[in-house]
Write an enzyme that holds these catalytic residues in place. Structure first.
Site, PDB file in Angstrom:
ATOM      1  N   GLU C 166       0.838  -1.203   0.000  1.00  8.06           N
ATOM      2  CA  GLU C 166       0.000   0.000   0.000  1.00  8.06           C
ATOM      3  C   GLU C 166       0.876   1.257   0.000  1.00  8.06           C
ATOM      4  O   GLU C 166       1.825   1.378   0.775  1.00  8.06           O
ATOM      5  CB  GLU C 166      -0.916   0.017   1.224  1.00  8.06           C
ATOM      6  CG  GLU C 166      -1.900   1.173   1.174  1.00  8.06           C
ATOM      7  CD  GLU C 166      -2.987   1.067   2.236  1.00  8.06           C
ATOM      8  OE1 GLU C 166      -2.876   0.197   3.121  1.00  8.06           O
ATOM      9  OE2 GLU C 166      -3.944   1.854   2.174  1.00  8.06           O
ATOM     10  N   GLU C 172       2.262   8.392   7.351  1.00  4.95           N
ATOM     11  CA  GLU C 172       2.045   6.987   7.673  1.00  4.95           C
ATOM     12  C   GLU C 172       3.183   6.089   7.197  1.00  4.95           C
ATOM     13  O   GLU C 172       3.208   4.908   7.527  1.00  4.95           O
ATOM     14  CB  GLU C 172       0.686   6.526   7.115  1.00  4.95           C
ATOM     15  CG  GLU C 172      -0.479   7.344   7.708  1.00  4.95           C
ATOM     16  CD  GLU C 172      -1.858   6.736   7.447  1.00  4.95           C
ATOM     17  OE1 GLU C 172      -1.925   5.595   6.951  1.00  4.95           O
ATOM     18  OE2 GLU C 172      -2.862   7.409   7.748  1.00  4.95           O
ATOM     19  N   ARG C 233     -11.756  10.257   5.153  1.00  7.85           N
ATOM     20  CA  ARG C 233     -12.118   8.882   5.514  1.00  7.85           C
ATOM     21  C   ARG C 233     -13.605   8.723   5.872  1.00  7.85           C
ATOM     22  O   ARG C 233     -13.981   7.719   6.475  1.00  7.85           O
ATOM     23  CB  ARG C 233     -11.234   8.371   6.648  1.00  7.85           C
ATOM     24  CG  ARG C 233      -9.728   8.285   6.288  1.00  7.85           C
ATOM     25  CD  ARG C 233      -8.979   7.529   7.353  1.00  7.85           C
ATOM     26  NE  ARG C 233      -7.559   7.251   7.117  1.00  7.85           N
ATOM     27  CZ  ARG C 233      -7.087   6.324   6.271  1.00  7.85           C
ATOM     28  NH1 ARG C 233      -7.911   5.608   5.558  1.00  7.85           N
ATOM     29  NH2 ARG C 233      -5.784   6.132   6.159  1.00  7.85           N
ATOM     30  N   GLU C 262     -12.815   1.761   2.375  1.00  5.31           N
ATOM     31  CA  GLU C 262     -12.190   1.893   3.688  1.00  5.31           C
ATOM     32  C   GLU C 262     -12.639   3.194   4.316  1.00  5.31           C
ATOM     33  O   GLU C 262     -12.644   4.238   3.669  1.00  5.31           O
ATOM     34  CB  GLU C 262     -10.660   1.880   3.519  1.00  5.31           C
ATOM     35  CG  GLU C 262      -9.906   1.617   4.782  1.00  5.31           C
ATOM     36  CD  GLU C 262      -8.403   1.577   4.545  1.00  5.31           C
ATOM     37  OE1 GLU C 262      -7.733   0.691   5.095  1.00  5.31           O
ATOM     38  OE2 GLU C 262      -7.888   2.450   3.812  1.00  5.31           O
TER      39      GLU C 262
END
Lengths: 311, 311, 311, 311
Positions: C166, C172, C233, C262
């Site tokens: 990913e 991140e 998100r 997601e």
């Protein structure tokens, strides 16, 4: 407080773009006619706005005075191209023999004129008229248009001119309105000098997005000319066109042909064209400001895309 | 063929914009430090790129040499503002009495420094640290932050300075990440000198769109400062930020405060900030080119929006 | 007046999409844990929302009860995949031999578990931890990560599993944040079973646009997995992600791998993941509604793109 | 693998939207005529696709059989509205007394017909013809149009019908092409029952963006009707319209009037309308699939915007 951008940008150290695309402007931003005085004014103001190229609306190539144009162009470092739609009575897409003959003569004359002016590009609605048609195109009309264009393509090859067929919206042609349609039309003719001419104003109405048509035309080896126009034909950035995607796509395919800004207002009028294009509103008054803004906008977009190499 | 834009744009007749917003640039585009030499270099290059304003990263207001900064600024017609996040050990959002005391001293010092430099704007993450927090903000920390800021707001009013709280993304603060959150935070304090600071980089991550936050902050009378940053902090126009909507919204609400360009690259580094901001990539090498491009981009967007009056 | 969409859509005659992509949902939309009860609930609600596939957050493959999961899955026609970031102490990108060894064991175990569940896809931040790193990645760490992944790739080939790395944003991971970076990383390894995993949430922060990364990954033969997430998100369509371009690109390259939705909210929490991801806000309360909306959104986008063939 | 969405969405638990906007579909998606059989087919398929409302193209109100329409509508829980452009010879914007008289009779008849059908909404190009005009509108024509509409507005008030003037692009009217223009036109008349009718297809060509026109019309208390059409009039999501901004704006202003999907293809033809609208391409074959897709698209957009309250 902010001051005058024309002063403040004087010392800009913005890097030279590495693209070889000449950046141009349509003549109707500056002048409603193309006589010696009209050309002289248009070319001077094109240069002043920062452009490399003037696109001459060559609606009447027989009435166009080449010698006068040469004089008007002599003092300036500005390239020229020409664009047009076929005039009334010379619509090769009717299939009517007289009109076909007249239309072919117009196109042949356009090539000779532009060759005399050392231009490498002719573009526009060369396959018919630029108007709202009352019915779909016919097979016979399509075939007639293609036959003429095949000969035009061969002559263009001799002259070293690229002839790009502009893809316009449904209200301005019934022949094709998308890159897909234009590429099929061009494939059927099969002449190398004939290319597709993408215009963001029309793409915004007819295409699925601003990326795929560029990709398709480039992959077919047929991306010949590009018009940059806003969704309502006013200042770049004041409408709905997704220019980010379009310039990203041009960069992605390595396009290096002309990129010409086009805008229309009731401030500068050609009687035929303004009516064909349904120009009812005045989205700008000062063609010089409009043009300088467009030139900075286009060059800024090309410059930023070059930095994608670092990403 | 295309030539050097810095030459070609010299004669541009683009009209003066009528906005009174000063257009600025964050210092880290030019220099990694704010000593006399760093400020001098930053201000000279800010001016050269065409900006009106330099935003000084005032991360250590006690170590900042005001007299030296004044000398560096003296020769230039460039305004200054300051931005910062609270330093380690001075995080007023912890609620820890020692940190709260230290943080308040930092903020008070920032106000005095900027008042000395005749600045009218201080901004940034003034309510806590700019870092990835390991847990949500606490009620006690929020209250402590607000108490300090109430006093800072009163002092700012005395000094005629607007203090704008930057709204940053979830990875850079846990206090609020949207205009809605910031406006609630500000309403609870209720000081007129405290405003919201919108940043397009962060808005692109946290907001529903680029229009509504501007509308909300303006309607609350609390739109104090604006950062223009691309989605990845590189060249404007090479990312995903919908700048068209953002500039349309600024125009719609008649915003006339500072508009400052912000970009970070591994090419120019502040050790603390680069790590806090997770700058792993180099999206530009030449800060002057980046800045000149951004200045032209922002002014072009403001100019085109002014023409909406004609629509 | 409007009535209940769940009723009104019952009779929809929307044509079957011809894509072979299974459409899925991340487990944390439904449940904060993956024990038998958690899996059972997640899979039932995944199916109820209309999805084909459940993506299990396999953060602890050693603690995962395969037999229980099989029982939970038995009654449903739902495929499974797994995603994870390496756990604390097992970060192969540190280059620390103990961590490298532990990380490899985790990855090997993940493959065995998913093979037992007849899954064809493992994805996520498999090359390091999913966290805000305090410094850039090191060459040694990169090499260690690649060595482990080379072996994982070979085992994956044996098991018929695609392992997709990913691409996440700067906060991140410090290894790579773009498709360009991931493809370079993958090329250096050179294992066919290893692919790139694109996530729209992260692309919106790091990429130039939503089209080119899809094109690049597909042209390299390495587009293995796709996450659909909004910019914050939350609900699809309430943020800034340009999904139109992304789905256009997927269609253009003929992608037929998994497409998984997601979303994270404080409504459903995994302690480690929620903190890593900085989930401070609650953008939805009802996971079932969120999921049904996402399923309809994704299928609608795929369906409309199929009609481009008629354009 | 993916299966049939019509099956899979049966169990969707998507929450009921709280908007009171009826969601509708233009009749030409289903049928090229409005006789009893045509209406019956259109209304049945409108309902089957999940819509609340059928918009009847009432191009010939004198030839329309109200009793037959009532029979066709009786068995279905579907509201109706009507849209039209004035027919040839009844163009009130010419100022020609005979045409003005005929046009007013058409409009009065439309009101009576729709009142009989218990409709609350009439919309379209009611101020002139829907055609490419050869010249700008004249002051006299504008005044004549406004005088007729003032009387129509008063009659509409008596009947409890809202009459919304559709804002269309430059190729379909010369009277006004933007919300700004329409609101000025409406203000000059000053009748409460007369409103503005926004259409995303036309906005994409003429407006600066999809947000400001909604804001302007709503703030003037004159947002009466909304058409949802893609940039090329095909499947929603396959063109360039920025629907995200448009639905965000509708949500922001709390619009609760009709939202009607409009699409045209050579698959279903009205001879007059298809030519006026220059429908040369076939962007869909299956009206039921198109309609079900549009219904899900519109309801999904409204549903997701409701969740902005949580942001």
């Amino acid at each position: 407080m902010v001051g005058n951008p024309s002063t403040e940008t004087k010392d800009m150290a913005m890097s030279e773009t590495t693209t070889t695309s000449p950046i141009g402007c349509h003549g109707l931003v500056f002048s409603g006619n193309v006589d010696e005085q009209g050309i002289a004014e248009a070319v001077a103001r094109t240069e002043k706005a920062g452009f490399d190229l003037l696109e001459i609306p060559l609606l009447d190539p027989f009435g166009f005075d080449v010698a006068a144009a040469k004089r008007a162009l002599a003092a300036h470092d500005v390239q020229v191209t020409a664009s047009l739609g076929l005039p009334e009575g010379a619509d090769i897409s009717t299939g009517d023999p007289e009109q076909v003959q007249r239309g072919e003569k117009v196109l042949q004359r356009v090539l000779e004129v532009m060759s005399d002016l050392e231009s490498r590009h002719v573009c526009g609605v060369l396959y018919g008229m630029l108007k709202k048609y009352p019915a779909p195109a016919t097979d016979a009309g399509r075939a007639a248009s293609q036959e003429v264009l095949a000969r035009i393509g061969r002559r263009a090859t001799e002259l070293g001119i690229t002839v790009s067929l502009e893809i316009v919206n449904r209200y301005e042609s019934n022949m094709f309105n998308t890159a897909t349609g234009a590429l099929a039309f061009l494939d059927e003719i099969g002449e190398d000098a004939l290319k597709a001419h993408l215009d963001t104003y029309h793409m915004n109405i007819e295409e699925s997005d601003m990326f795929l048509p560029v990709l398709a035309a480039a992959q077919a080896g047929r991306l010949g000319y590009v018009h940059i126009g806003e969704s309502h034909r006013g200042y770049l950035g004041t409408g709905t066109v997704d220019f980010d995607s379009f310039f990203r796509a041009l960069h992605h395919v390595g396009y290096d042909g002309p990129i010409t800004f086009e805008s229309f207002s009731t401030a500068v009028v050609d009687d035929v064209l303004s009516t064909s294009l349904a120009i009812w509103r005045n989205l700008w008054k000062d063609g010089d400001d409009l043009a300088a803004h467009a030139n900075a906008y286009i060059r800024g977009a090309l410059r930023s895309n070059e930095t994608l190499e670092m990403h």
